[in-house]
Design an enzyme around this catalytic site. Sequence first.
Site, PDB file in Angstrom:
ATOM      1  N   LYS A  57      38.087  40.399  30.323  1.00 14.93           N
ATOM      2  CA  LYS A  57      37.859  39.031  30.823  1.00 14.93           C
ATOM      3  C   LYS A  57      36.634  38.471  30.101  1.00 14.93           C
ATOM      4  CE  LYS A  57      38.070  37.536  35.173  1.00 14.93           C
ATOM      5  NZ  LYS A  57      39.119  36.529  35.244  1.00 14.93           N
TER       6      LYS A  57
HETATM    7  N1  PMP Z   1      45.373  36.436  34.521  1.00 13.52           N
HETATM    8  C1  PMP Z   1      44.259  35.779  34.146  1.00 13.52           C
HETATM    9  C2  PMP Z   1      44.231  35.146  32.803  1.00 13.52           C
HETATM   10  C3  PMP Z   1      43.153  35.697  35.010  1.00 13.52           C
HETATM   11  O1  PMP Z   1      42.056  35.038  34.645  1.00 13.52           O
HETATM   12  C4  PMP Z   1      43.245  36.286  36.287  1.00 13.52           C
HETATM   13  C5  PMP Z   1      42.079  36.166  37.241  1.00 13.52           C
HETATM   14  N2  PMP Z   1      41.135  37.157  37.051  1.00 13.52           N
HETATM   15  C6  PMP Z   1      44.410  36.983  36.629  1.00 13.52           C
HETATM   16  C7  PMP Z   1      45.463  37.029  35.732  1.00 13.52           C
HETATM   17  C8  PMP Z   1      44.522  37.695  37.946  1.00 13.52           C
HETATM   18  O2  PMP Z   1      43.658  38.792  37.976  1.00 13.52           O
HETATM   19  P1  PMP Z   1      43.021  39.323  39.335  1.00 13.52           P
HETATM   20  O3  PMP Z   1      44.143  39.513  40.274  1.00 13.52           O
HETATM   21  O4  PMP Z   1      42.346  40.580  38.961  1.00 13.52           O
HETATM   22  O5  PMP Z   1      42.073  38.275  39.807  1.00 13.52           O
END
Ligand code: PMP
Length: 322
Positions: free
Chosen positions: A160
């Site tokens: 991320k």
């Molecule tokens: N895809 C992207 C591109 C994201 O930014 C997120 C948010 N973090 C998610 C999927 C979902 O991830 P999570 O369930 O860990 O928040």
Amino acid sequence: MSFDRVNWVWMNGEIVQWSKATIHVSTHALHYGTGVFFEGIRCYETPEGPAVFRLEEHLDRLFASAQLHGVKLPYLRNEVGSAVCQVIQANQFSSCYIRPIVFFGSGALTLHPRNCPVEVVVMAWPWAPLLGQGGLEHGVRVTVSPWRKFHPRMMPATAKASGQYVNSVLAVRDAVERGFDEALLLNVEGGVAEGPGENLFLVRDGRIRTNGARHSILMGITRDSVMTIASDLGYDVDEGALSVEELALADEAFLTGTAAEVTPIREVDGIPVGRGFPGEVTRLVQQAFFAAVRGQSARYRRWLHFVDECWFDGACSAMPWI
Ligand code: PMP
């Protein structure tokens, strides 16, 4: 979303006042998107006090992102875990969203950040469901974005990193300007990858499908929770590339993410998904998810990190709220 109720921020090992948690305009991350990695985490109100949902997994992802980007954090995993709990306690939140971020600070503006310090900040603030309470109940209207999700060979999709979110911001702005609630991005291969900040699930004939690691997605922690919940509910959950055809033929579709939680999709580009309202599988998974995060499910208690019983041994020098 509002920062009005936020008084304290954890910044480089200390709790500081919100108004003092500032950085310089020459910060490398501002110019080149080198917030090398961040996390989005939620803390929920439970009968036993505030609890952070899957904090261990978020810390693992943060440190895995660090490894992918070849960055050494100046803090231990325990210290970041403790910082998360400290910032919630300092602000006296019973529920909130938490944003740890690791970025290259001010030192030089050469692309190589070798002369820039690695800074670590943990913020927290109250944040309602990303796509609204109405979205959670009735579903959202999405559009297939003209912007493609970047390919993992361009930069690691499983980390991320702040810079990569310019891709998401383009998609979400385009969708909202065209009157939709959210975007869906296709990947370079033409499959449906994910939303700008959410993973995608499709349901057909009672079977649940979602993308896998090779399909240009972030490996969401909500995605993982929902896959566990759905198979515990007795559904088949398959991982594999999702095509535009499957999206068009789905009986149900929903998005998952820390900010968006479990949000049904009721329309894609004006065409109703299934009967145009959240279906039974989505409802059951959503109910079980909210029971888990709110501490109402003994089965998933292992996913909760109770803030008042935090076992991380953090090194925080200044705790001015005490
Ligand atoms: N895809 C992207 C591109 C994201 O930014 C997120 C948010 N973090 C998610 C999927 C979902 O991830 P999570 O369930 O860990 O928040």
